[in-house]
Design an enzyme around this catalytic site. Structure first.
Site, mmCIF file in Angstrom:
data_model
loop_
_atom_site.group_PDB
_atom_site.id
_atom_site.type_symbol
_atom_site.label_atom_id
_atom_site.label_comp_id
_atom_site.label_asym_id
_atom_site.label_seq_id
_atom_site.Cartn_x
_atom_site.Cartn_y
_atom_site.Cartn_z
ATOM 1 N N ASP A 1 0.854 -1.251 0.133
ATOM 2 C CA ASP A 1 -0.013 0.055 -0.025
ATOM 3 C C ASP A 1 0.787 1.173 -0.040
ATOM 4 O OD1 ASP A 1 -2.556 -1.143 -0.050
ATOM 5 O OD2 ASP A 1 -2.570 -1.355 2.263
ATOM 6 N N ASP B 1 -9.110 -7.836 7.573
ATOM 7 C CA ASP B 1 -8.491 -6.492 6.770
ATOM 8 C C ASP B 1 -8.858 -4.991 7.418
ATOM 9 O OD1 ASP B 1 -7.433 -7.927 4.674
ATOM 10 O OD2 ASP B 1 -9.553 -8.236 3.910
#
Length: 588
Positions: free
Chosen positions: A303, A527
């Site tokens: 990310d 998540d």
């Protein structure tokens, strides 16, 4: 990993013939180019028809340089029939009669030794569509060999490739011939679930997601084991044999700038803290001689870099946080520092996170991303030698392969690529994307022996909803939706996806260019929370984890597809673990 929709259309960067499609590898030839000053010349070409219909076809041509590095190239061949080239990509095409000439584009003229370039085109034909018989480059006929100078008789003989590597010796693929570390914390959580014993001995990565994880803390998933504890346990599990342990480096300043569920502990400007208090202690532990025989594989900052391409500027997917990280340069500087410091340790293998096909699969995302990867790998003290490869699909759900969809095919005269699900993407699965990204990275200047990893921890998509064959529908969108194994509502959905299943088990050398399938995201760890939860871990609430959320620009305003009642990211989520078991493909 976050998925980013984009509708850019430019040159196609092909991957491979998609499984289940009417693609046909028709043959191979070799080609060579060199100036008189070069000592060796030679290369290899694979010409593949990836799609064919009654009057036309799509072809992919892969060029691999076997000799000295090249600065430019010109490929020539002759068709044996009446084939005519229409539009081409990744090169400048011209045709006179049956003779075809292709010169490199401005971004792929440099080919390192064993480096590759990929070109392709659409063409028309009648009669037989025969593969060209030979190829030349700058007038040199390709014969599959290299014209090497005589070896220096004083040079030592090459090592016997059949000899097993010495402990601690750097190897081409760290996963080959090695056992893989089983994290006892995750294993205990998995074994405590009904049916979890069946997978509790699989290898999963250890996440260093904050400074406290280095020394160990009492979080629900990591217990009190710190990095040194895991490395010591890996030595014990190895018992003198080769052993791979995977460690995720995940704590950049301003981390996860396009989402909130995994925001980190460091502010956007805390680059010195990242270097001195995070990377340096990790490097000190990894460089301990006690761990020199381990093969330590690092996943570098999920990310991060792809966000600086897809979520900045005037794009509808842009965020204020990502624009800030682009402007201050701390993602690039931080990744470069991690590569430099960890790459200096002989038994560490760095793999840069490279998103996934549903994030970077469009031409105007993939090209700039590879350039950015190269920039990060050559910033400060880092070099491409510090990069052993790339990893895709980290903590995501994109299918490994879509066996019933040919991204270059058509349905009732309409291209598969224009369907709502594909949305003009060049890829529909992670294997084709990973192989294409590898080729693109080598052309951009990365070493030709880099390998790819694919996180298959949650991309199996098995169970009763998995199609057993292609749809019979002649409606384009219906055909794609009924044929795809990825059952998400949208490829941009990333949080605790309903219906997902365990994917391929960790294994080495599963496909060309792929070092391993790995489980980087430990199955069963959330998540992100499905509603706001007060916490001291710096983790926010992202609506993409809320099953009632109707979406944003990054998933084209679709429902999130997330499971309800989810805990904070990284915390154990029994309901998701049970779904992953039930929908595993291959089945457990």
């Amino acid at each position: 990993m976050r998925s980013q929709p984009h509708r850019g259309r430019a040159r196609w960067w092909p991957g491979r013939a998609v499984a289940g499609a009417s693609a046909l590898a028709l043959g191979a030839a070799t080609l060579a180019v060199a100036s008189p000053a070069q000592a060796a010349e030679g290369c290899e070409v694979e010409y593949t028809v990836v799609n064919e219909w009654s009057t036309g076809f799509t072809a992919s041509v892969s060029i691999t340089n076997l000799g000295d590095a090249l600065n430019s190239w010109e490929l020539e061949w002759e068709f044996s029939g009446d084939q005519r080239i229409g539009n081409g990509w990744n090169g400048s095409f011209s045709q006179s009669g049956r003779a075809v000439t292709v010169t490199n584009a401005n971004y792929n003229g440099t080919l390192a030794t064993n480096g590759s370039a990929q070109i392709g085109f659409n063409g028309t034909f009648s009669g037989e569509n025969e593969v060209p018989e030979s190829f030349t480059l700058n007038g040199v006929v390709c014969d599959g060999g290299t014209n090497e100078p005589d070896p220096d008789p004083t040079d030592p003989p090459d090592p016997d490739p059949t000899d097993p590597p010495e402990p601690g010796e750097k190897v081409d693929n760290p996963f080959a011939g090695a056992d893989m570390y089983v994290n006892p914390i995750w294993s205990e959580n998995a074994a405590g679930e009904p049916g979890g014993d069946a997978i509790a001995d699989e290898s999963t990565a250890v996440w260093m997601d904050r400074r406290g994880a280095i020394e160990g803390n009492d979080s629900p998933t990591t217990g009190s084991m710190g990095l040194r504890d895991h490395l010591e346990e890996a030595v014990a599990q190895a018992d003198g044999d080769p052993m791979v342990i995977q460690v995720v480096i995940y704590n950049l300043p301003g981390r996860d700038c396009a989402a909130l569920a995994s925001n980190g502990e460091l502010g956007p400007d805390e680059i010195d803290v990242y270097k001195n208090d995070y990377i340096d202690p990790i490097a000190d532990i990894m460089s301990d001689p006690a761990f020199a025989d381990l093969r330590i594989v690092t996943t570098i900052e999920p990310d991060s870099l792809p966000n600086l391409v897809t979520n900045v500027g005037s794009r509808p997917t842009a965020t204020e946080n990502c624009n800030e990280m682009l402007a201050n340069g701390n993602y690039v500087e931080g990744v470069a520092y991690a590569l430099d410091q960890l790459g200096a340790i002989p038994n560490v293998y760095n793999y840069i996170d490279a998103g996934h096909h549903g994030w970077l699969g469009w031409d105007d995302n993939l090209g700039p991303s590879v350039e950015l990867f190269h920039d990060a790998a050559t910033t400060g003290g880092a070099s491409v030698d510090d990069v052993h490869g790339f990893i895709v699909n980290t903590a995501n759900y994109s299918a490994l392969e879509e066996p019933y969809i040919d991204v270059n095919g058509t349905v009732n005269g309409q291209q598969i690529r224009q369907s709502s699900w594909v949305d003009w993407n060049r890829y529909v699965d992670e294997l084709s994307f990973a192989q294409a990204l590898r080729t693109r990275a080598v052309s951009a200047g990365f070493n030709s022996d880099i390998g790819m990893l694919i996180d298959t921890s949650r991309n199996g998509w098995g169970g009763s909803e998995r199609p057993s064959g292609p749809s019979s529908s002649t409606n384009l969108n219906t055909f794609v939706d009924e044929s795809r194994v990825d059952r998400r509502i949208h490829v941009g959905n990333w949080c605790n996806q309903s219906g997902a299943g365990l994917g391929e088990r960790p294994q080495a050398n599963p496909e060309p260019g792929i070092d391993a399938y790995v489980w980087v995201k430990p199955p069963g760890e959330s998540d992100g929370s499905s509603e706001f939860i007060e916490n001291d871990e710096g983790k926010g609430f992202d609506r993409m984890c809320d099953p009632t959320y109707e979406g944003n620009a990054r998933n084209n305003f679709n429902m999130s597809g997330a499971l309800g009642n989810a805990p904070l990211s990284g915390h154990w989520f029994p309901a998701q673990f049970q779904e992953l078991l039930a929908n595993a493909h291959p089945p457990v």
